[in-house]
Write a protein that holds these residues in place. Structure first.
Motif, PDB file in Angstrom:
ATOM      1  N   GLN A  66       0.822  -1.205   0.000  1.00 36.33           N
ATOM      2  CA  GLN A  66       0.000   0.000   0.000  1.00 36.33           C
ATOM      3  C   GLN A  66       0.858   1.257   0.000  1.00 36.33           C
ATOM      4  OE1 GLN A  66      -2.438   0.800   3.531  1.00 36.33           O
ATOM      5  NE2 GLN A  66      -4.153   1.249   2.188  1.00 36.33           N
ATOM      6  N   SER A  67       1.968   1.219   0.746  1.00 34.63           N
ATOM      7  CA  SER A  67       2.820   2.407   0.821  1.00 34.63           C
ATOM      8  C   SER A  67       3.503   2.711  -0.507  1.00 34.63           C
ATOM      9  CB  SER A  67       3.876   2.210   1.913  1.00 34.63           C
ATOM     10  OG  SER A  67       4.812   1.218   1.532  1.00 34.63           O
ATOM     11  N   SER A  68       3.618   1.681  -1.374  1.00 29.36           N
ATOM     12  CA  SER A  68       4.258   1.897  -2.676  1.00 29.36           C
ATOM     13  C   SER A  68       3.281   2.441  -3.723  1.00 29.36           C
ATOM     14  CB  SER A  68       4.866   0.588  -3.184  1.00 29.36           C
ATOM     15  OG  SER A  68       3.845  -0.353  -3.484  1.00 29.36           O
ATOM     16  N   MET A  69       1.987   2.478  -3.385  1.00 27.04           N
ATOM     17  CA  MET A  69       0.967   2.956  -4.327  1.00 27.04           C
ATOM     18  C   MET A  69       0.884   4.476  -4.282  1.00 27.04           C
ATOM     19  SD  MET A  69      -1.910   0.136  -3.242  1.00 27.04           S
ATOM     20  CE  MET A  69      -3.222   0.756  -4.289  1.00 27.04           C
ATOM     21  N   ARG A  70       0.631   5.073  -5.412  1.00 28.40           N
ATOM     22  CA  ARG A  70       0.409   6.517  -5.448  1.00 28.40           C
ATOM     23  C   ARG A  70      -0.927   6.844  -4.803  1.00 28.40           C
ATOM     24  NH1 ARG A  70       1.246   9.550 -10.903  1.00 28.40           N
ATOM     25  NH2 ARG A  70       1.021  11.264  -9.428  1.00 28.40           N
ATOM     26  N   ARG A  71      -0.974   7.949  -4.088  1.00 32.62           N
ATOM     27  CA  ARG A  71      -2.187   8.316  -3.370  1.00 32.62           C
ATOM     28  C   ARG A  71      -3.082   9.183  -4.253  1.00 32.62           C
ATOM     29  NH1 ARG A  71      -2.182  10.967   2.601  1.00 32.62           N
ATOM     30  NH2 ARG A  71      -1.198  12.689   1.471  1.00 32.62           N
ATOM     31  N   LEU A  72      -4.348   8.796  -4.328  1.00 38.95           N
ATOM     32  CA  LEU A  72      -5.328   9.523  -5.132  1.00 38.95           C
ATOM     33  C   LEU A  72      -6.466   9.986  -4.238  1.00 38.95           C
ATOM     34  CD1 LEU A  72      -6.653  10.455  -7.792  1.00 38.95           C
ATOM     35  CD2 LEU A  72      -7.576   8.142  -8.043  1.00 38.95           C
ATOM     36  N   TRP A  73      -6.630  11.299  -4.144  1.00 42.18           N
ATOM     37  CA  TRP A  73      -7.752  11.870  -3.395  1.00 42.18           C
ATOM     38  C   TRP A  73      -8.964  11.952  -4.312  1.00 42.18           C
ATOM     39  CZ3 TRP A  73      -8.106  12.599   1.669  1.00 42.18           C
ATOM     40  CH2 TRP A  73      -6.921  12.671   2.422  1.00 42.18           C
ATOM     41  N   TYR A  74     -10.058  11.339  -3.869  1.00 43.05           N
ATOM     42  CA  TYR A  74     -11.314  11.412  -4.621  1.00 43.05           C
ATOM     43  C   TYR A  74     -12.304  12.227  -3.801  1.00 43.05           C
ATOM     44  CZ  TYR A  74     -15.620   9.897  -6.971  1.00 43.05           C
ATOM     45  OH  TYR A  74     -16.827   9.868  -7.627  1.00 43.05           O
ATOM     46  N   PHE A  75     -12.427  13.499  -4.153  1.00 46.01           N
ATOM     47  CA  PHE A  75     -13.402  14.381  -3.517  1.00 46.01           C
ATOM     48  C   PHE A  75     -14.706  14.259  -4.298  1.00 46.01           C
ATOM     49  CE2 PHE A  75      -9.310  16.209  -2.414  1.00 46.01           C
ATOM     50  CZ  PHE A  75      -9.460  16.561  -1.083  1.00 46.01           C
ATOM     51  N   ARG A  76     -15.790  13.930  -3.608  1.00 50.37           N
ATOM     52  CA  ARG A  76     -17.045  13.682  -4.312  1.00 50.37           C
ATOM     53  C   ARG A  76     -18.227  14.299  -3.568  1.00 50.37           C
ATOM     54  NH1 ARG A  76     -19.845   9.664  -1.681  1.00 50.37           N
ATOM     55  NH2 ARG A  76     -18.662   8.312  -0.278  1.00 50.37           N
ATOM     56  N   SER A  77     -19.258  14.581  -4.330  1.00 52.83           N
ATOM     57  CA  SER A  77     -20.497  15.072  -3.738  1.00 52.83           C
ATOM     58  C   SER A  77     -21.200  13.927  -3.014  1.00 52.83           C
ATOM     59  CB  SER A  77     -21.404  15.650  -4.822  1.00 52.83           C
ATOM     60  OG  SER A  77     -21.688  14.661  -5.793  1.00 52.83           O
ATOM     61  N   PRO A  78     -22.088  14.230  -2.064  1.00 48.42           N
ATOM     62  CA  PRO A  78     -22.835  13.165  -1.377  1.00 48.42           C
ATOM     63  C   PRO A  78     -23.689  12.385  -2.378  1.00 48.42           C
ATOM     64  CG  PRO A  78     -23.117  15.288  -0.276  1.00 48.42           C
ATOM     65  CD  PRO A  78     -22.459  15.569  -1.579  1.00 48.42           C
ATOM     66  N   VAL A 111     -17.676  16.114  -0.007  1.00 47.83           N
ATOM     67  CA  VAL A 111     -17.751  17.573   0.150  1.00 47.83           C
ATOM     68  C   VAL A 111     -19.125  18.042  -0.322  1.00 47.83           C
ATOM     69  CG1 VAL A 111     -15.273  17.990  -0.034  1.00 47.83           C
ATOM     70  CG2 VAL A 111     -16.655  17.903  -2.109  1.00 47.83           C
ATOM     71  N   PHE A 112     -19.630  19.079   0.314  1.00 47.80           N
ATOM     72  CA  PHE A 112     -20.963  19.586   0.005  1.00 47.80           C
ATOM     73  C   PHE A 112     -20.924  20.855  -0.841  1.00 47.80           C
ATOM     74  CE2 PHE A 112     -21.463  16.902   3.670  1.00 47.80           C
ATOM     75  CZ  PHE A 112     -22.687  16.278   3.474  1.00 47.80           C
ATOM     76  N   THR A 113     -19.762  21.516  -0.903  1.00 48.21           N
ATOM     77  CA  THR A 113     -19.624  22.745  -1.681  1.00 48.21           C
ATOM     78  C   THR A 113     -18.249  22.773  -2.342  1.00 48.21           C
ATOM     79  OG1 THR A 113     -18.660  24.031   0.137  1.00 48.21           O
ATOM     80  CG2 THR A 113     -21.086  23.988  -0.017  1.00 48.21           C
ATOM     81  N   HIS A 114     -18.099  23.643  -3.349  1.00 44.90           N
ATOM     82  CA  HIS A 114     -16.789  23.825  -3.981  1.00 44.90           C
ATOM     83  C   HIS A 114     -15.785  24.379  -2.978  1.00 44.90           C
ATOM     84  CE1 HIS A 114     -18.589  22.864  -7.763  1.00 44.90           C
ATOM     85  NE2 HIS A 114     -19.306  23.975  -7.838  1.00 44.90           N
ATOM     86  N   THR A 137     -23.771  19.644  -7.120  1.00 41.68           N
ATOM     87  CA  THR A 137     -24.541  20.340  -8.153  1.00 41.68           C
ATOM     88  C   THR A 137     -24.786  21.783  -7.717  1.00 41.68           C
ATOM     89  OG1 THR A 137     -26.516  19.369  -7.132  1.00 41.68           O
ATOM     90  CG2 THR A 137     -25.684  18.332  -9.139  1.00 41.68           C
ATOM     91  N   GLU A 138     -23.760  22.606  -7.862  1.00 42.76           N
ATOM     92  CA  GLU A 138     -23.873  24.034  -7.600  1.00 42.76           C
ATOM     93  C   GLU A 138     -22.994  24.781  -8.596  1.00 42.76           C
ATOM     94  OE1 GLU A 138     -22.436  25.326  -3.822  1.00 42.76           O
ATOM     95  OE2 GLU A 138     -20.350  24.864  -4.281  1.00 42.76           O
ATOM     96  N   PRO A 139     -23.339  26.025  -8.925  1.00 41.97           N
ATOM     97  CA  PRO A 139     -22.502  26.792  -9.851  1.00 41.97           C
ATOM     98  C   PRO A 139     -21.112  27.009  -9.259  1.00 41.97           C
ATOM     99  CG  PRO A 139     -24.655  27.832  -9.531  1.00 41.97           C
ATOM    100  CD  PRO A 139     -24.542  26.763  -8.496  1.00 41.97           C
TER     101      PRO A 139
END
Length: 356
Positions: A66-78, A111-114, A137-139
């Motif tokens: 796991q430590s050898s894997m690149r870290r990917l942050w997935y920020f997503r709406s609910p 995350v709930f907002t930009h 889903t927000e501007p």
């Protein structure tokens, strides 16, 4: 030290040298090695036994991978955690599969907002990290776009948010083409009085779908009826579509077909039609937009414009793995028409006249 652990694992050994021996081997101070060993113990790589020595834990090999894997942050709406009915849940499942297949260490954050997303970036991102963002889903404002552009040195891809001329790496469906496909199918099916059910917040994606639909109907000399459900970000799309269309069906002459701008809205439209004694595919046509699996399993099965979710994920990971700072590729992938029983050939019958 991780390299040393890998060597021990490869040799089938479990016991580590003493900290002073390690300090000499890696050419570091004894104090530094002690700090590193304490961190490795905290993370579960090693276990110290007083009077005996330091040993590798049984899970050390998995932690090393796991430590050898690149870290990917997935920020997503609910999302609703229903991949068979919810587009965001469907996308989340595909992201997880792609990350596992391509050996990325996926870190998820809702995350709930930009602004919440931008705060998360500033607090969590470290050199070598990559980012995928499926936004709420927000501007998005000019200020937020400016802040986002400062992260150009990181591999960062935004999903399903049409930016137009703004240069930010982005992969999304071609929503305008999707609207055109929906219109062509309804016209091919004999529709002459279509209704568009606007059952999503008024963002660029919705406007693009509507634009494509109206471009095709205009060529055919037809002006579709637009019915706005007044959906806000946190509203139940299905419920709003149901109530809005039900009121419309009870007021007067019927459309011969309905284009719901999302599958959630199409599910609500189906309920409204049946409550009025109408059967989609027999009395009135119905087509959705998304392609979630629940639509294929319902009776009658939902005709829809299916978004290329697997292709979106595949393209996003390709961008991350071949990232070049300064280049911000943007892709609009074509959706496809997914046939269903809600678009069987329409037949004129007395139900429309009676209900009207």
């Amino acid at each position: 030290m991780l390299k040393k652990i890998a060597e021990l694992l490869a040799a089938g050994e479990k016991k580590l040298p003493t900290e002073r021996e390690l300090a000499e081997e890696v050419v570091a101070s004894y104090a530094t090695v002690r700090l590193v060993m304490k961190q490795l113990e905290t993370e579960g790589f090693i276990r110290r036994i007083r009077g005996s020595g330091t040993y590798l834990e049984p899970g050390a090999e998995a932690l090393l991978r796991q430590s050898s894997m690149r870290r990917l942050w997935y920020f997503r709406s609910p999302d609703a955690d229903q991949p068979e009915r919810d587009y965001g849940s469907w996308m989340r499942g595909e992201i997880r599969r792609s990350a596992a297949e391509r050996n990325w260490n996926l870190m998820e954050e809702v995350v709930f907002t930009h602004d919440e997303f931008l705060t998360g970036l500033s607090q969590r991102l470290k050199p070598g990290d990559a980012v995928l963002y499926l936004p709420p889903t927000e501007p998005i404002s000019v200020r937020q776009l400016g802040e986002l552009s400062r992260y150009d040195s990181f591999p960062l891809v935004v999903l399903d948010l049409e930016f137009g001329d703004v240069s930010i790496a982005n992969v999304t469906s071609d929503n305008r083409r999707g609207g055109m496909l929906a219109a062509r199918q309804l016209l091919k099916n004999g529709s002459r009085t279509p209704l568009v059910l606007l059952c999503e917040p008024h963002l660029k994606q919705l406007r693009s779908r509507l634009q494509g639909f109206c471009e095709i109907t205009e060529i055919a000399g037809i002006t579709p009826e637009l019915l706005d459900c007044g959906v806000s970000v946190n509203d139940d799309r299905e419920e709003f579509a149901y109530r809005t269309l039900l009121g419309r069906l009870k007021r007067g002459s019927l459309p011969d077909a309905v284009f719901a701008i999302s599958d959630s809205g199409a599910f609500g439209a189906l309920r409204a039609m049946r409550e009025c004694g109408l059967e989609p595919g027999r009395d009135v046509g119905l087509i959705g937009f998304d392609g979630v699996s629940a639509g294929r399993k319902m009776t009658p099965s939902l005709a829809t414009i299916a978004q290329p979710v697997a292709g979106i994920c595949r393209t996003a990971f390709d961008i991350l793995e071949k990232w070049v700072p300064g280049r911000r590729p943007q892709y609009q992938l074509s959706p496809e028409f997914c046939p269903g029983e809600t678009l069987l050939p329409l037949q004129v019958n007395c139900k429309q006249e009676v209900l009207a």
